[in-house]
Design an enzyme around this catalytic site. Sequence first.
Site, PDB file in Angstrom:
ATOM      1  N   CYS A  72       0.833  -1.192   0.000  1.00  0.00           N
ATOM      2  CA  CYS A  72       0.000   0.000   0.000  1.00  0.00           C
ATOM      3  C   CYS A  72       0.877   1.256   0.000  1.00  0.00           C
ATOM      4  O   CYS A  72       1.546   1.547  -0.976  1.00  0.00           O
ATOM      5  CB  CYS A  72      -0.994  -0.026   1.159  1.00  0.00           C
ATOM      6  SG  CYS A  72      -2.326   1.191   0.974  1.00  0.00           S
ATOM      7  N   HIS A 178      -3.744  -4.847  -0.118  1.00  0.00           N
ATOM      8  CA  HIS A 178      -3.266  -5.373   1.163  1.00  0.00           C
ATOM      9  C   HIS A 178      -3.310  -6.901   1.142  1.00  0.00           C
ATOM     10  O   HIS A 178      -4.370  -7.490   1.391  1.00  0.00           O
ATOM     11  CB  HIS A 178      -4.146  -4.862   2.304  1.00  0.00           C
ATOM     12  CG  HIS A 178      -3.975  -3.416   2.602  1.00  0.00           C
ATOM     13  ND1 HIS A 178      -3.049  -2.943   3.499  1.00  0.00           N
ATOM     14  CD2 HIS A 178      -4.599  -2.319   2.102  1.00  0.00           C
ATOM     15  CE1 HIS A 178      -3.104  -1.624   3.560  1.00  0.00           C
ATOM     16  NE2 HIS A 178      -4.042  -1.217   2.720  1.00  0.00           N
ATOM     17  N   GLU A 180      -2.242  -8.855   3.362  1.00  0.00           N
ATOM     18  CA  GLU A 180      -2.539  -9.328   4.717  1.00  0.00           C
ATOM     19  C   GLU A 180      -4.023  -9.278   5.030  1.00  0.00           C
ATOM     20  O   GLU A 180      -4.478  -9.897   5.998  1.00  0.00           O
ATOM     21  CB  GLU A 180      -1.746  -8.511   5.752  1.00  0.00           C
ATOM     22  CG  GLU A 180      -2.305  -7.150   6.100  1.00  0.00           C
ATOM     23  CD  GLU A 180      -2.039  -6.064   5.068  1.00  0.00           C
ATOM     24  OE1 GLU A 180      -2.442  -4.916   5.304  1.00  0.00           O
ATOM     25  OE2 GLU A 180      -1.440  -6.358   4.006  1.00  0.00           O
TER      26      GLU A 180
END
Length: 200
Positions: A72, A178, A180
């Site tokens: 990001c 993202h 994650e």
Amino acid sequence: MGNLRSVQKAFEKVGSDAIITNEHNVIKNSDKIILPGVGSFKDGMKHLEELNLIELLNDEILNKKKPFLGICLGMQLIATKSYENGETLGLNWVDAKIIKFDFNNVDQKLKVPHVGWNNTRFQNKNILFDGVHDNSDFYFVHSYHFTTKEDIVSSITDYGFNFVSSVQKDNIYAFQFHPEKSQTVGLKIIENFVNLKGDD
């Protein structure tokens, strides 16, 4: 900035140790370096400067060729400059600019920031996408996007127009989305980064 613990937890989930640190010796002794973040470009560069990390990162990534993952804001910071809140110089690891989404020349007016799930289309070979299907959905949160004329784009995403959603240059891997927060496909990208060898 912002999402450090969630990134750390994702690495732990794939069986890897990830240390949150700004200590120079710890960074020097690491196998790989991750730069995650949410927030403004200017604040991100300011924090790196205040922590005296810019020269260290340049040496570890550009000279020693340590594998690097930008997430990001971490992707945006590798660019030459950003136009968020005025013009701010970035790390300049790639010839790129960060500009705000502009929908004046498209039919539909979309919301900014771009938040939520969106699919990506692969452009060039990126080993971190191994085991991930083309057009997979990933989670995005951003108001500015990455533009470059370098042949480093590894995926694009449509949000009114096609914007760059990931790049790869030598040992530098960076994603606007993202991983994650992107469930199974995101964890696969993280696992692939963990398994990278220094000369991949």
